[in-house]
Enzyme design. Structure first.
Site, mmCIF file in Angstrom:
data_model
loop_
_atom_site.group_PDB
_atom_site.id
_atom_site.type_symbol
_atom_site.label_atom_id
_atom_site.label_comp_id
_atom_site.label_asym_id
_atom_site.label_seq_id
_atom_site.Cartn_x
_atom_site.Cartn_y
_atom_site.Cartn_z
ATOM 1 N N HIS A 1 52.921 37.011 50.172
ATOM 2 C CA HIS A 1 53.161 38.436 50.389
ATOM 3 C C HIS A 1 54.214 38.653 51.473
ATOM 4 O O HIS A 1 54.823 37.696 51.967
ATOM 5 C CB HIS A 1 51.859 39.183 50.685
ATOM 6 C CG HIS A 1 51.128 38.736 51.930
ATOM 7 N ND1 HIS A 1 51.682 38.794 53.183
ATOM 8 C CD2 HIS A 1 49.880 38.240 52.107
ATOM 9 C CE1 HIS A 1 50.814 38.374 54.079
ATOM 10 N NE2 HIS A 1 49.702 38.008 53.449
ATOM 11 N N CYS B 1 24.089 26.289 57.101
ATOM 12 C CA CYS B 1 23.392 26.629 55.866
ATOM 13 C C CYS B 1 23.618 25.476 54.894
ATOM 14 O O CYS B 1 24.768 25.210 54.514
ATOM 15 C CB CYS B 1 23.923 27.933 55.268
ATOM 16 S SG CYS B 1 23.337 28.177 53.575
ATOM 17 N N CYS C 1 25.179 26.329 51.520
ATOM 18 C CA CYS C 1 26.630 26.588 51.621
ATOM 19 C C CYS C 1 27.381 25.362 52.104
ATOM 20 O O CYS C 1 28.601 25.299 51.941
ATOM 21 C CB CYS C 1 26.940 27.669 52.653
ATOM 22 S SG CYS C 1 26.339 29.286 52.303
ATOM 23 N N HIS D 1 23.061 33.133 51.050
ATOM 24 C CA HIS D 1 21.816 32.718 50.399
ATOM 25 C C HIS D 1 20.571 33.431 50.951
ATOM 26 O O HIS D 1 19.483 33.236 50.435
ATOM 27 C CB HIS D 1 21.635 31.199 50.516
ATOM 28 C CG HIS D 1 22.722 30.443 49.804
ATOM 29 N ND1 HIS D 1 23.880 30.038 50.450
ATOM 30 C CD2 HIS D 1 22.850 30.074 48.514
ATOM 31 C CE1 HIS D 1 24.666 29.434 49.577
ATOM 32 N NE2 HIS D 1 24.065 29.444 48.394
ATOM 33 N N CYS E 1 21.382 33.084 56.425
ATOM 34 C CA CYS E 1 22.720 32.878 55.873
ATOM 35 C C CYS E 1 23.109 34.133 55.083
ATOM 36 O O CYS E 1 22.325 34.616 54.276
ATOM 37 C CB CYS E 1 22.706 31.641 54.969
ATOM 38 S SG CYS E 1 23.999 31.691 53.717
ATOM 39 N N LYS F 1 46.369 47.613 58.240
ATOM 40 C CA LYS F 1 46.402 46.156 58.253
ATOM 41 C C LYS F 1 46.555 45.658 56.823
ATOM 42 O O LYS F 1 45.941 46.195 55.902
ATOM 43 C CB LYS F 1 45.072 45.656 58.849
ATOM 44 C CG LYS F 1 45.064 44.181 59.135
ATOM 45 C CD LYS F 1 43.753 43.829 59.856
ATOM 46 C CE LYS F 1 43.705 42.377 60.245
ATOM 47 N NZ LYS F 1 43.684 41.394 59.220
ATOM 48 N N HIS G 1 54.343 36.363 54.628
ATOM 49 C CA HIS G 1 54.929 35.032 54.422
ATOM 50 C C HIS G 1 56.438 35.144 54.228
ATOM 51 O O HIS G 1 57.207 34.324 54.720
ATOM 52 C CB HIS G 1 54.321 34.357 53.187
ATOM 53 C CG HIS G 1 52.826 34.373 53.169
ATOM 54 N ND1 HIS G 1 52.100 34.944 52.159
ATOM 55 C CD2 HIS G 1 51.919 33.898 54.052
ATOM 56 C CE1 HIS G 1 50.814 34.824 52.413
ATOM 57 N NE2 HIS G 1 50.682 34.197 53.556
ATOM 58 N N LYS H 1 44.387 42.100 51.172
ATOM 59 C CA LYS H 1 44.422 41.875 49.733
ATOM 60 C C LYS H 1 43.273 42.637 49.063
ATOM 61 O O LYS H 1 43.474 43.348 48.078
ATOM 62 C CB LYS H 1 44.266 40.365 49.505
ATOM 63 C CG LYS H 1 44.370 39.945 48.082
ATOM 64 C CD LYS H 1 45.812 39.677 47.716
ATOM 65 C CE LYS H 1 45.920 39.540 46.212
ATOM 66 N NZ LYS H 1 47.262 39.508 45.736
HETATM 67 N N1 MSP Z 1 48.550 27.266 57.146
HETATM 68 C C1 MSP Z 1 48.676 27.949 58.377
HETATM 69 C C2 MSP Z 1 49.934 27.514 59.106
HETATM 70 C C3 MSP Z 1 50.038 26.042 59.382
HETATM 71 S S1 MSP Z 1 51.538 25.631 60.140
HETATM 72 C C4 MSP Z 1 51.402 24.056 60.574
HETATM 73 C C5 MSP Z 1 48.725 29.463 58.141
HETATM 74 N N2 MSP Z 1 49.056 29.871 56.915
HETATM 75 S S2 MSP Z 1 49.093 31.396 56.416
HETATM 76 O O1 MSP Z 1 49.466 31.319 55.037
HETATM 77 O O2 MSP Z 1 47.858 32.029 56.712
HETATM 78 O O3 MSP Z 1 50.139 32.201 57.243
HETATM 79 C C6 MSP Z 1 51.405 31.748 57.502
HETATM 80 C C7 MSP Z 1 52.322 32.719 58.186
HETATM 81 O O4 MSP Z 1 52.345 34.012 57.583
HETATM 82 C C8 MSP Z 1 51.995 32.938 59.645
HETATM 83 O O5 MSP Z 1 53.161 32.734 60.414
HETATM 84 C C9 MSP Z 1 51.547 34.368 59.717
HETATM 85 O O6 MSP Z 1 51.857 34.953 60.930
HETATM 86 C C10 MSP Z 1 52.364 34.977 58.597
HETATM 87 N N3 MSP Z 1 51.761 36.245 58.202
HETATM 88 C C11 MSP Z 1 50.636 36.447 57.459
HETATM 89 N N4 MSP Z 1 50.399 37.785 57.411
HETATM 90 C C12 MSP Z 1 51.329 38.458 58.117
HETATM 91 C C13 MSP Z 1 51.657 39.806 58.335
HETATM 92 N N5 MSP Z 1 50.895 40.791 57.914
HETATM 93 N N6 MSP Z 1 52.810 40.089 58.996
HETATM 94 C C14 MSP Z 1 53.674 39.106 59.418
HETATM 95 N N7 MSP Z 1 53.395 37.843 59.226
HETATM 96 C C15 MSP Z 1 52.161 37.470 58.749
HETATM 97 O O7 MSP Z 1 48.501 30.209 59.065
#
Ligand code: MSP
Length: 466
Positions: free
Chosen positions: A19, A127, A130, A147, A144, A291, A22, A294
């Site tokens: 999204h 748990c 789980c 469950h 839990c 915020k 990322h 999903k």
């Molecule tokens: N897998 C770990 C990172 C490991 S690095 C060795 C992780 N993954 S993540 O998929 O949850 O998120 C990755 C990146 O996406 C993070 O830098 C996070 O800040 C960014 N974002 C996720 N949601 C976000 C927003 N709503 N706004 C801006 N960036 C955000 O964490």
């Protein structure tokens, strides 16, 4: 030999399609990578996915797939998204890649032999149905939440990493290298927390098996963050990339600052490896002031983002709307406004006008006074500090100057070839400077003004109904 520049994004959890959050991290890294390439550096740009861990194992289970099958289905979504966003990365690493797994195992062994890993017990509320620990807060009347059965106070054998041993070394690092935690305003919160003291951390699991096996005890798998962080290092052991460690820059979101500025350097110190130079944390995006979520439909994925006004407008918007390091709010309305008022009106119009007039009246070389108003030095400085939003602002400030210039000089009345030359040169420079941000459109502009035989350009940014 060319100077080397190694830049990374976090590796993303492939448990859903990517999204805007990322996309933001990845575009930022792409802009900085492209800028450094433009400036003649030998750039290695790494991105990828964080395939292991309980989160992925649980999501796969819900779909009735093995974790490997589940992640294999999602990886193409990430690659496709980055293609749509024009991300020019050099390697897409997965933590399930064999070369990475081997590096993690070698390092675990090394750190264990050194005495920084020891066996202990982890105590928590468990748990059994789980196979998971819960905190007191997560329980429903001591049961839990799934469950509705009582949990047990369980002790699990685990390996701990001696994080506590690195407290002083970490504080010295933050003191010596002021850029290590960037931007500046993020430093103090980390320093304060480290000063409060560090507990050793559990770095192995036995309650599930989706991870890298601990080499000195096959019952255990590595804690996902120990595995994940080393992706940055293991990618540099591949052929041809050996000289890229240490990384110049890890771009991350503010939520994962602690892992990157405390765990990561401590793991590296323990393994006897050099430390990355800068960890730069950006802020978070909300969606229509809420915020991103999903489950509540408050999310915008990459396809939707690109479909609003095209890929370059999306890339442009994200670094114009909020300053890099601060939080921002996303709305299609403001994206469309910026597309229309800035890209179409300021940039697109100038390109159309100048190219049309240059075709009609021609251009004539002159001592260029307009270009002197472009503050290249400042733009360079901003890029060196990774303040890419500020660099973009500066480029657009010059674009405003060019628009005023054409308004004042009225070359459509004067037919002044020299003024047109100045504007053509300015647009050549602008297209170069904008190429890291809006690569596709910048290339179109650069092609229009490539030679002195200029032809009226087609429309580059079509206006969109608001
Ligand atoms: N897998 C770990 C990172 C490991 S690095 C060795 C992780 N993954 S993540 O998929 O949850 O998120 C990755 C990146 O996406 C993070 O830098 C996070 O800040 C960014 N974002 C996720 N949601 C976000 C927003 N709503 N706004 C801006 N960036 C955000 O964490």
């Amino acid at each position: 030999m060319k100077e080397k520049f190694y830049i990374t994004t976090p590796i993303y959890y492939p448990n859903d399609v990517p999204h805007i959050g990322h996309a933001y991290t990845t575009i930022a890294a792409d802009i900085i990578a492209r800028w450094n390439k433009l400036n003649g550096k030998d750039v290695f740009f790494l991105t990828g996915t964080d395939d292991h861990g309980k989160k992925i194992a649980d999501s796969a289970k819900k779909k009735g797939l093995s974790p490997k099958e589940f992640t294999d289905e999602l990886i193409p979504e990430f690659k496709e998204a980055w293609k749509k966003l024009n991300i020019d990365y050099d390697r897409f690493i997965r933590t399930t890649d064999l070369d990475h797994k081997k590096v993690v195992q070698d390092i675990l062994q090394k750190v264990y032999d050194k005495g920084d890993i020891y066996k202990g017990e982890y105590e928590g509320l468990y748990c059994v149905s789980c196979e998971a620990y819960y905190t007191q807060k997560e329980l429903e009347e001591n049961n839990c939440p799934i469950h509705k059965k009582p949990v047990e106070n369980l002790k699990e054998e685990t390996y701990f990493f001696r994080l506590s041993k690195y407290q002083t070394k970490l504080l010295n690092l933050y003191e010596k290298n002021k850029e290590f935690i960037s931007p500046k305003h993020r430093r103090q919160e980390v320093i304060n927390r480290v000063k409060e003291g560090l507990n050793d951390i559990s770095i192995s699991r036995t309650s599930f098996d989706w991870g890298i096996q601990i080499p000195f005890d096959k019952k255990h798998i590595s804690y996902v963050w120990f595995d994940a962080l080393f992706n940055y290092y293991s990618a540099t052991l591949q052929k041809g990339k050996e000289d890229f460690w240490p990384a110049n820059l890890h771009i991350i979101g503010k939520d994962i600052l602690w892992f990157h500025t405390v765990y990561w350097p401590a793991f590296l110190m323990s393994a006897g490896l050099e430390l990355p130079k800068v960890i730069y944390a950006h802020g978070w995006w909300t969606f229509n002031r809420e915020k991103i979520s999903k489950s509540r439909g408050k999310v915008i994925n990459v396809d939707e983002l690109v479909n609003i006004a095209g890929v370059d407008s999306a890339r442009y918007f994200l670094f114009r709307e909020s300053s890099f390091g601060e939080d921002g709010d996303f709305s299609s309305k403001s994206l469309i406004e910026r597309h229309n008022n800035e890209l179409a009106n300021k940039l697109g119009n100038l390109v159309s006008r100048v190219s049309a007039l240059a075709e009609k009246y021609g251009i004539e070389k002159t001592n260029n006074t307009l270009i002197k108003k472009l503050n290249n030095k400042k733009i360079n400085e901003y890029f060196e500090e990774f303040r890419i939003d500020k660099a973009l602002n500066e480029i657009f400030a010059f674009l405003d100057i060019c628009n005023e210039y054409i308004q004042n000089k009225k070359p459509w009345e004067t037919k002044d070839k020299k003024v047109l030359y100045e504007l053509v040169e300015a647009l050549r420079e602008i297209s170069k400077l904008l190429s890291p941000f809006i690569p596709e459109s910048a290339e179109k502009i650069s092609n229009i003004f490539k030679t002195n035989k200029i032809k009226k350009s087609p429309i580059i940014f079509k206006k969109i109904d608001e």
